[in-house]
Write a protein that holds these residues in place. Structure first.
Motif, mmCIF file in Angstrom:
data_model
loop_
_atom_site.group_PDB
_atom_site.id
_atom_site.type_symbol
_atom_site.label_atom_id
_atom_site.label_comp_id
_atom_site.label_asym_id
_atom_site.label_seq_id
_atom_site.Cartn_x
_atom_site.Cartn_y
_atom_site.Cartn_z
ATOM 1 N N LYS A 192 0.840 -1.202 0.000
ATOM 2 C CA LYS A 192 0.000 0.000 0.000
ATOM 3 C C LYS A 192 0.873 1.250 0.000
ATOM 4 C CE LYS A 192 -3.551 2.240 2.811
ATOM 5 N NZ LYS A 192 -4.305 2.180 4.061
ATOM 6 N N ASP A 193 1.885 1.253 0.853
ATOM 7 C CA ASP A 193 2.792 2.406 0.934
ATOM 8 C C ASP A 193 3.569 2.580 -0.369
ATOM 9 O OD1 ASP A 193 1.910 2.840 3.493
ATOM 10 O OD2 ASP A 193 3.708 2.001 4.480
ATOM 11 N N LEU A 194 4.001 1.470 -0.968
ATOM 12 C CA LEU A 194 4.726 1.562 -2.239
ATOM 13 C C LEU A 194 3.825 2.095 -3.350
ATOM 14 C CD1 LEU A 194 6.917 -1.671 -2.195
ATOM 15 C CD2 LEU A 194 7.678 0.694 -1.935
ATOM 16 N N ARG A 195 2.561 1.665 -3.337
ATOM 17 C CA ARG A 195 1.625 2.203 -4.329
ATOM 18 C C ARG A 195 1.438 3.704 -4.120
ATOM 19 N NH1 ARG A 195 -1.056 -2.635 -3.225
ATOM 20 N NH2 ARG A 195 -2.488 -1.606 -1.800
ATOM 21 N N LEU A 196 1.349 4.113 -2.850
ATOM 22 C CA LEU A 196 1.192 5.536 -2.541
ATOM 23 C C LEU A 196 2.435 6.318 -2.967
ATOM 24 C CD1 LEU A 196 -0.577 7.702 -1.194
ATOM 25 C CD2 LEU A 196 0.590 7.169 0.954
ATOM 26 N N VAL A 197 3.616 5.763 -2.646
ATOM 27 C CA VAL A 197 4.863 6.423 -3.043
ATOM 28 C C VAL A 197 4.952 6.492 -4.560
ATOM 29 C CG1 VAL A 197 7.372 6.110 -3.112
ATOM 30 C CG2 VAL A 197 6.159 5.887 -0.959
ATOM 31 N N ASP A 198 4.574 5.413 -5.230
ATOM 32 C CA ASP A 198 4.604 5.390 -6.686
ATOM 33 C C ASP A 198 3.640 6.427 -7.264
ATOM 34 O OD1 ASP A 198 5.688 4.316 -9.003
ATOM 35 O OD2 ASP A 198 4.019 2.894 -9.269
ATOM 36 N N ALA A 199 2.453 6.520 -6.671
ATOM 37 C CA ALA A 199 1.480 7.519 -7.132
ATOM 38 C C ALA A 199 2.018 8.934 -6.920
ATOM 39 C CB ALA A 199 0.154 7.345 -6.400
ATOM 40 N N LYS A 200 2.623 9.171 -5.751
ATOM 41 C CA LYS A 200 3.182 10.503 -5.469
ATOM 42 C C LYS A 200 4.345 10.802 -6.416
ATOM 43 C CE LYS A 200 0.733 11.746 -1.892
ATOM 44 N NZ LYS A 200 -0.092 12.909 -1.854
ATOM 45 N N GLN A 201 5.179 9.773 -6.687
ATOM 46 C CA GLN A 201 6.307 9.969 -7.607
ATOM 47 C C GLN A 201 5.802 10.288 -9.005
ATOM 48 O OE1 GLN A 201 9.620 9.967 -6.751
ATOM 49 N NE2 GLN A 201 9.976 10.691 -8.826
ATOM 50 N N ASN A 202 4.770 9.552 -9.438
ATOM 51 C CA ASN A 202 4.196 9.831 -10.757
ATOM 52 C C ASN A 202 3.593 11.227 -10.804
ATOM 53 O OD1 ASN A 202 4.918 7.338 -11.713
ATOM 54 N ND2 ASN A 202 2.920 6.392 -11.302
ATOM 55 N N GLU A 203 2.908 11.610 -9.747
ATOM 56 C CA GLU A 203 2.316 12.950 -9.675
ATOM 57 C C GLU A 203 3.410 14.015 -9.711
ATOM 58 O OE1 GLU A 203 -0.155 15.329 -6.304
ATOM 59 O OE2 GLU A 203 -0.757 13.258 -6.688
ATOM 60 N N TYR A 204 4.481 13.751 -8.957
ATOM 61 C CA TYR A 204 5.605 14.682 -8.931
ATOM 62 C C TYR A 204 6.240 14.800 -10.317
ATOM 63 C CZ TYR A 204 10.356 16.378 -8.213
ATOM 64 O OH TYR A 204 11.524 17.060 -8.318
ATOM 65 N N ASN A 205 6.475 13.629 -10.942
ATOM 66 C CA ASN A 205 7.093 13.640 -12.272
ATOM 67 C C ASN A 205 6.222 14.372 -13.283
ATOM 68 O OD1 ASN A 205 9.265 12.211 -11.321
ATOM 69 N ND2 ASN A 205 8.514 10.220 -12.013
ATOM 70 N N LEU A 206 4.912 14.150 -13.217
ATOM 71 C CA LEU A 206 3.999 14.837 -14.129
ATOM 72 C C LEU A 206 4.011 16.333 -13.878
ATOM 73 C CD1 LEU A 206 1.840 14.677 -16.329
ATOM 74 C CD2 LEU A 206 0.152 14.344 -14.520
ATOM 75 N N THR A 207 3.952 16.734 -12.612
ATOM 76 C CA THR A 207 3.957 18.156 -12.277
ATOM 77 C C THR A 207 5.277 18.794 -12.699
ATOM 78 O OG1 THR A 207 2.551 17.692 -10.384
ATOM 79 C CG2 THR A 207 3.658 19.809 -10.401
ATOM 80 N N LYS A 208 6.371 18.090 -12.455
ATOM 81 C CA LYS A 208 7.693 18.607 -12.842
ATOM 82 C C LYS A 208 7.768 18.763 -14.350
ATOM 83 C CE LYS A 208 12.600 17.771 -12.081
ATOM 84 N NZ LYS A 208 13.160 17.983 -13.333
ATOM 85 N N SER A 209 7.238 17.764 -15.066
ATOM 86 C CA SER A 209 7.250 17.835 -16.520
ATOM 87 C C SER A 209 6.416 19.025 -17.003
ATOM 88 C CB SER A 209 6.710 16.533 -17.089
ATOM 89 O OG SER A 209 6.545 16.632 -18.477
ATOM 90 N N LEU A 210 5.249 19.203 -16.360
ATOM 91 C CA LEU A 210 4.396 20.345 -16.744
ATOM 92 C C LEU A 210 5.099 21.661 -16.470
ATOM 93 C CD1 LEU A 210 0.887 19.225 -15.460
ATOM 94 C CD2 LEU A 210 1.611 19.468 -17.825
ATOM 95 N N ILE A 211 5.759 21.738 -15.326
ATOM 96 C CA ILE A 211 6.446 22.989 -14.976
ATOM 97 C C ILE A 211 7.630 23.208 -15.900
ATOM 98 C CG2 ILE A 211 7.849 24.090 -13.190
ATOM 99 C CD1 ILE A 211 5.965 22.868 -11.147
ATOM 100 N N ASP A 212 8.419 22.146 -16.153
ATOM 101 C CA ASP A 212 9.588 22.286 -17.019
ATOM 102 C C ASP A 212 9.175 22.721 -18.422
ATOM 103 O OD1 ASP A 212 11.260 21.596 -14.986
ATOM 104 O OD2 ASP A 212 11.518 19.498 -15.624
ATOM 105 N N ASN A 213 8.085 22.200 -18.906
ATOM 106 C CA ASN A 213 7.630 22.553 -20.253
ATOM 107 C C ASN A 213 6.665 23.731 -20.246
ATOM 108 O OD1 ASN A 213 9.086 20.414 -21.310
ATOM 109 N ND2 ASN A 213 7.385 18.992 -20.993
#
Length: 167
Positions: free
Chosen positions: A101-122
């Motif tokens: 459960k925690d790994l899924r949450l961390v993975d979801a947060k990492q994906n959210e972070y990566n998406l947000t970072k990508s949006l901000i970078d672009n």
């Protein structure tokens, strides 16, 4: 004299027979005494053997009792260990489930972070003015403390919050 000889012969035959019977009885008496002694010796020997047997039986009973106590103790310890193993397995399964459960949450947060970072970078979804301010900030890194850069950063943060709340 004939009668006397005859009577003497009869008496001597009786004496001889009585002496013979006496000798037989003495031999039987000796045999019975020897048998009685042998029986006494055998009885004492058998009593000693019986006493040794009884002490061996008592020792074996003590050993059996000690072994039974040890066996019962070992069984009880085994049952306790089995219960501990089951408890550990249950805890392990719970920890695995929580970890997944925690790994899924961390993975979801990492994906959210990566998406947000990508949006901000672009700077996707941001107005052209924010893109301009971003380029200006990158081009003039020495002017980071200027009020314009401060305003640009606050605008970008505000825009991120708005975008975050929408998604």
């Amino acid at each position: 004299m004939d009668i006397f000889n005859k009577s003497n012969a009869e008496l001597q035959a009786k004496i001889y027979k009585l002496e013979k019977d006496l000798a037989v009885f003495n031999i039987q008496k000796e045999a019975l005494l020897q048998e009685a002694v042998r029986n006494n010796v055998d009885t004492e020997s058998k009593e000693a053997e019986l006493q040794q047997f009884n002490s061996a039986v008592a020792e074996l009973e003590g050993r059996v009792e000690a072994q039974q106590l040890q066996y019962d103790s070992s069984n009880q310890l085994e049952e306790e260990l089995q219960m501990q193993i089951l408890q550990c397995q249950t805890n392990l399964e719970e920890f695995k489930a929580q970890l997944a459960k925690d790994l899924r949450l961390v993975d979801a947060k990492q994906n959210e972070y990566n998406l947000t970072k990508s949006l901000i970078d672009n700077l996707e979804g941001f107005p052209d003015s924010i893109r301009f301010l971003k380029k200006m900030r990158v081009g003039k890194s020495s002017h980071r403390s200027s009020p314009m850069c401060y305003f640009a950063r606050k605008t970008i943060v505000l825009q991120l919050k708005i975008t975050w709340n929408r998604s």
